[in-house]
Design a protein around this motif. Sequence first.
Motif, short mmCIF file in Angstrom:
data_model
loop_
_atom_site.label_atom_id
_atom_site.label_comp_id
_atom_site.label_asym_id
_atom_site.label_seq_id
_atom_site.Cartn_x
_atom_site.Cartn_y
_atom_site.Cartn_z
N GLN A 105 33.86 15.84 -16.71
CA GLN A 105 34.47 14.61 -16.20
C GLN A 105 35.75 14.30 -16.96
O GLN A 105 36.73 13.83 -16.40
N ALA A 106 35.72 14.59 -18.26
CA ALA A 106 36.92 14.35 -19.07
C ALA A 106 38.08 15.23 -18.59
O ALA A 106 39.24 14.87 -18.74
N ARG A 107 37.73 16.37 -17.98
CA ARG A 107 38.78 17.23 -17.43
C ARG A 107 39.26 16.75 -16.06
O ARG A 107 40.05 17.40 -15.40
N GLY A 108 38.69 15.61 -15.62
CA GLY A 108 39.15 15.01 -14.38
C GLY A 108 38.28 15.30 -13.16
O GLY A 108 38.62 14.91 -12.05
N MET A 109 37.16 15.98 -13.36
CA MET A 109 36.29 16.25 -12.21
C MET A 109 35.53 14.99 -11.81
O MET A 109 35.24 14.13 -12.64
N HIS A 110 35.17 14.91 -10.53
CA HIS A 110 34.37 13.77 -10.06
C HIS A 110 32.94 13.91 -10.53
O HIS A 110 32.49 15.02 -10.88
N LEU A 111 32.21 12.78 -10.44
CA LEU A 111 30.86 12.68 -10.99
C LEU A 111 29.94 13.84 -10.59
O LEU A 111 29.45 14.58 -11.45
N MET A 112 29.73 14.02 -9.29
CA MET A 112 28.74 15.02 -8.87
C MET A 112 29.21 16.47 -9.05
O MET A 112 28.46 17.29 -9.57
N PRO A 113 30.44 16.77 -8.65
CA PRO A 113 30.89 18.15 -8.91
C PRO A 113 30.82 18.48 -10.40
O PRO A 113 30.45 19.59 -10.78
N ALA A 114 31.14 17.50 -11.23
CA ALA A 114 31.08 17.73 -12.68
C ALA A 114 29.65 18.02 -13.10
O ALA A 114 29.39 18.92 -13.92
N LEU A 115 28.70 17.27 -12.53
CA LEU A 115 27.30 17.49 -12.88
C LEU A 115 26.85 18.89 -12.45
O LEU A 115 26.21 19.61 -13.20
N PHE A 116 27.24 19.28 -11.23
CA PHE A 116 26.83 20.60 -10.75
C PHE A 116 27.44 21.72 -11.59
O PHE A 116 26.78 22.71 -11.89
N GLU A 117 28.67 21.51 -12.00
CA GLU A 117 29.27 22.54 -12.84
C GLU A 117 28.54 22.63 -14.18
O GLU A 117 28.24 23.71 -14.68
N ALA A 118 28.21 21.47 -14.74
CA ALA A 118 27.51 21.43 -16.03
C ALA A 118 26.15 22.13 -15.91
O ALA A 118 25.76 22.91 -16.78
N MET A 119 25.43 21.84 -14.83
CA MET A 119 24.10 22.44 -14.64
C MET A 119 24.19 23.96 -14.59
O MET A 119 23.42 24.66 -15.23
#
Length: 455
Positions: free
Chosen positions: A321-335
């Motif tokens: 998210q700090a890199r500017g991704m939105h909430l859900m896409p950021a979560l999916f990337e993290a997972m």
Amino acid sequence: MIRKFFGKVFSGRLFGSAARPKVIAARIHRIPPERISNGAQKVCETLQQHGFAAYVVGGAVRDLLLGREPKDFDVATGARPEQVRAIFRRSRIIGRRFRLVHVMFGAETIEVSTFRGTAADGDDAAQTTDEHGRILRDNVFGTVEEDARRRDFTINAMFYDPVRREVLDYHDGVADIKAKRLRMIGDPLQRYREDPIRMVRAIRFAAACGFEIEPRARKPIRTLAGLLQNVPKARVFDEIMKLLLSGSAADGVRRLRKEGLHHGVLPLLDVILEQPQGERFVMLALANTDTRINAGKTVSPGFLFAALLWHEVLAAWKQAQARGMHLMPALFEAMDQVLQVQSEQLAIPRRFGGDMKEIWALQARFANRNGRRPFQLLEHLKFRAAFDFLLLRCESGELDAEIGEWWKKFSHTDEAARTQMLVKDSPAAAPAKRRRRRRRRKPAEGGAALESDAE
Ligand code: ATP
Ligand code: MG
């Protein structure tokens, strides 16, 4: 009753050398015959009728003597796999490292192994080791005494004859049960080198039985821990799973760390246990798992692994998210990132990945307490698991207790009361609406597609 039993056992000359087993009669060990599974009883009886020695062995005897319900019953016999196979119609030979026979009895499967021995020096075809002394192949049959000597701990090396109702104790396992002591058979250094997984097993049994590991078996663990790198990941994973689902996981993990064995064994614990909030969360999740198991309830490995890795996901989520991704896409990337790293290091089987992702993805949806969304979340197949997970997050201090309370009430009340409960200015309501509008305008947007995946 237990004290009386041990009192009797130790009133006689029962300590001493292990050349011959101590034979412990039924009136002393008092294992109730009905505690032996039908299948194990029948397999031993039948093998004995065919002239072969046959005993219930290993964990089942240990658990029966501890007054616990054995998880399964293994049988050891003097008969060769082909001979066992020929006696039981519903049986099959399995295994490559060591050939075993599975004998089916109704819903029960009894694992029958032939007594194992040690290869004579130079018999390379039957037994081979790597440069660390680890046994790679191991296909030598032996006598019952040899079989007992090859087992790992004294409490795992007792044989129960369900026909004569006698326990054969070759290495003073009964004495060690009484002393609550986990003792290695033979020289611990050599036994760990032969098979480094025994270090994890030592901790697993000590935690599960509430025993102390004898110092000469405990001390080398810290030094030899690195040898675990040479053990196939799937074997490490199996032992860790057994530890996590033993009903003593919290204690087991604490002991792993105390003995310096979490580094490299559970890479996920390396990281997590060093973060204060992560540690609290993991310990709560383990205690919660233990409570469920000890109450006879089931636990899902997916839930457990989701918990163990949650703080990893949280950290990666924040970064994305700090890199500017939105909430859900950021979560999916993290997972995906966390699962990728962990499945390489710990060999978490793919089949758990789906459950883990669902539980994680649903966490983002608990923030939204307005409109239809909370109602839709209640209907989700994984709501219960995700909600239990949310409660752990609250309990660990990661989230405000209020949100857990709200969802508890919301899930337990009726439709009308639920509508009353909706939080109009729920913080996530606004972003959710914005996201939906944007998705309508740009249906092909990648982030929006991921969001709808999460629903
Ligand atoms: P559990 O009840 O948790 O399954 P268990 O004692 O039955 O415990 P298993 O892994 O099922 O453990 O192994 C059965 C038996 O085989 C053990 O009791 C032990 O005697 C022997 N054994 C298993 N693994 C090893 C090993 N790595 N080295 C030596 N003996 C072993
Ligand atoms: Mg077992």
